[in-house]
Design an enzyme around this catalytic site. Structure first.
Site, PDB file in Angstrom:
ATOM      1  N   HIS A  84      20.875   8.123  11.305  1.00 28.15           N
ATOM      2  CA  HIS A  84      21.092   9.568  11.146  1.00 28.15           C
ATOM      3  C   HIS A  84      21.368   9.888   9.668  1.00 28.15           C
ATOM      4  O   HIS A  84      20.748  10.794   9.098  1.00 28.15           O
ATOM      5  CB  HIS A  84      22.265   9.992  12.048  1.00 28.15           C
ATOM      6  N   GLU A  85      22.280   9.131   9.063  1.00 28.04           N
ATOM      7  CA  GLU A  85      22.647   9.403   7.655  1.00 28.04           C
ATOM      8  C   GLU A  85      21.447   9.180   6.728  1.00 28.04           C
ATOM      9  O   GLU A  85      21.232   9.936   5.782  1.00 28.04           O
ATOM     10  CB  GLU A  85      23.817   8.518   7.209  1.00 28.04           C
ATOM     11  N   HIS A 131      19.193  12.091   6.511  1.00 28.60           N
ATOM     12  CA  HIS A 131      19.579  13.130   5.547  1.00 28.60           C
ATOM     13  C   HIS A 131      19.016  12.824   4.156  1.00 28.60           C
ATOM     14  O   HIS A 131      18.534  13.705   3.458  1.00 28.60           O
ATOM     15  CB  HIS A 131      21.103  13.228   5.447  1.00 28.60           C
ATOM     16  N   GLU A 137      20.894  18.713  11.020  1.00 29.35           N
ATOM     17  CA  GLU A 137      21.584  17.649  11.757  1.00 29.35           C
ATOM     18  C   GLU A 137      20.740  17.183  12.942  1.00 29.35           C
ATOM     19  O   GLU A 137      20.705  15.996  13.260  1.00 29.35           O
ATOM     20  CB  GLU A 137      22.955  18.140  12.232  1.00 29.35           C
TER      21      GLU A 137
HETATM   22 ZN   LIG Z   1      24.602  14.506   9.649  1.00 31.03          ZN
END
Ligand SMILES: [Zn+2]
Length: 426
Positions: free
Chosen positions: A261-262, A265, A341
């Site tokens: 997930h990170e 980004h 997100e």
């Molecule tokens: Zn996030």
């Protein structure tokens, strides 16, 4: 400085069946506990109070003439020199605001966190962090406040545009130095202790095409029981930070999903769009200041105690208008944030292909941080930086195009070393 955390509650995270990906049974969304519901409701109340204080305090400093008095003190201390006057005023304003909000900060950040069993920080440590934050705020204020006021003098008609544009390099600078100059003032950072897990994370990073990024473990367990992870930095300071609490409470495959997930980004350049969005908001706020300031100053000159916007005593007016614009723009900015997100979740799922680990990560986040899975509309509009936990769990259960023959959105971004390391990263 902007960061993208996994944890919606914090400016910033299970249990697995043995043999991991073997099980694809959907993970149910847990009901919130009574304590979590209470924490959520009282948190909304506190947010309303904090937001109101955010309007009332600059308004009071402005309308009582206190701002003009602060500027007179600054002028005396700086012996009439313009640049030092602006710097001293910045320090006085930041310090006054921090002292006025201290009771609320202390209640929200210390008393309440202890009451809900989320914190184990000592009062001394909390006060130390508060004082450090104040010192950083004063230093940053003293270093940057001259920019809008110099531009106001040089370009009285277009200063708002130049100042808005100036926030872009300033944000980038903040993002570069934040992780190395600011964050270590508050927390201890170190390399990851679990080297086997670190190796899996680095393999995942290579597949995601995240190069030069580092993984840090931050020792938060001395202060908090909540869990979090985030990406921050730029250029040489680019990094993924994992709180040691998340490492203690999540299983390795869940930590890997968080990392996916990170990394999403980073790869999807979310930080850049946050900086540009913030610059647009700042420009809009300052433009509004430009439009309303003349009329307000004419009308309230005697109360304000200053005659021109270029007088640094007008700062609370800028803060107030900025606060109103942020409040009005929040639903749009947060909808954008939720979208980012969601895409980071999708990226994490596509690169790990571990639906169960992803869903259990959000279950763990809910449990450890006293989250509620389905917050109300007002919360979503004004505070929901992330999709709700229920939405994230349901998406993690459902999204598996690699198994159903659907289209993958980010597959083309993954590096071919995937095949070779597939056995470790999956
Ligand atoms: Zn996030």
């Amino acid at each position: 400085m902007s960061v993208h955390g996994i944890n919606p509650a914090l400016a910033t995270q299970a249990r697995k069946v043995t043999g991991h990906t073997a099980s694809t049974a959907p993970v149910p969304v847990p009901e919130p506990t009574a304590l979590a519901l209470q924490y959520h409701r009282s948190g909304n109340l506190l947010w309303a109070l904090d937001t109101t204080a955010g309007f009332l305090i600059p308004a009071a400093i402005l309308f009582t003439g206190l701002s003009a008095r602060l500027r007179r003190v600054a002028l005396q201390l700086a012996r009439g020199r313009w640049l030092p006057t602006v710097a001293v005023y910045a320090i006085l304003f930041v310090a006054l605001t921090a002292i006025l909000t201290l009771p609320l900060s202390w209640y929200a950040g210390f008393i309440r966190q202890h009451a809900y069993g989320l914190s184990n920080q000592s009062l001394g440590d909390w006060l130390g962090d508060w004082a450090t934050g104040l010192a950083v705020g004063c230093a940053v204020g003293a270093l940057v406040l001259w920019i809008p006021y110099l531009l106001l003098r040089l370009s009285p008609r277009r200063w708002w545009l130049w100042t808005g544009l100036a926030t872009i390099p300033l944000s980038v600078l903040g993002l570069i130095v934040g992780p190395i100059w600011i964050a270590p003032l508050f927390d201890d950072f170190g390399p990851m202790k679990n080297q086997a897990l670190e190796a899996r994370i680095l393999t995942l990073a290579a597949r995601a095409g995240v190069e030069g990024g580092r993984v840090y473990q931050v020792y938060k367990s001395a202060d908090t029981k909540t869990v979090n992870a985030y990406v921050t930095g730029a250029g040489g300071t680019k990094r993924i930070v994992l709180w040691d609490t998340i490492l203690a409470k999540l299983r390795p495959d869940e930590v890997l999903f968080v990392m996916g997930h990170e990394m999403g980004h980073f790869v999807l350049r979310h930080t850049l769009s946050v900086i540009l969005g913030a610059a647009v908001l700042a420009t809009l706020s300052l433009y509004l200041v430009q439009r309303v300031a003349g009329g307000l100053i004419r009308r309230f000159r005697d109360r304000f105690g200053f005659e021109r916007l270029s007088d640094v005593a007008s700062l609370p007016l800028l803060v107030l208008v900025g606060g109103v614009v942020s409040f009005v723009a929040s639903p749009v900015a947060l909808a954008w944030s939720r979208r980012q997100e969601h895409e980071a979740d999708r990226f994490g799922l596509e690169i790990t292909r571990d639906n169960r680990a992803a869903a259990l990560t959000f279950v763990r986040l809910q449990q450890e941080n006293l989250g509620v899975p389905r917050p109300g509309l007002i919360y979503t509009l004004w505070r929901g930086s992330h999709p709700s936990l229920a939405e994230r769990i349901e998406f993690a259960n459902r999204y598996r195009p690699w198994a159903t023959g659907g289209k993958m959105r980010y597959q083309h971004l993954f590096r071919p070393c995937a095949a070779r390391h597939r056995h470790i990263t999956d």
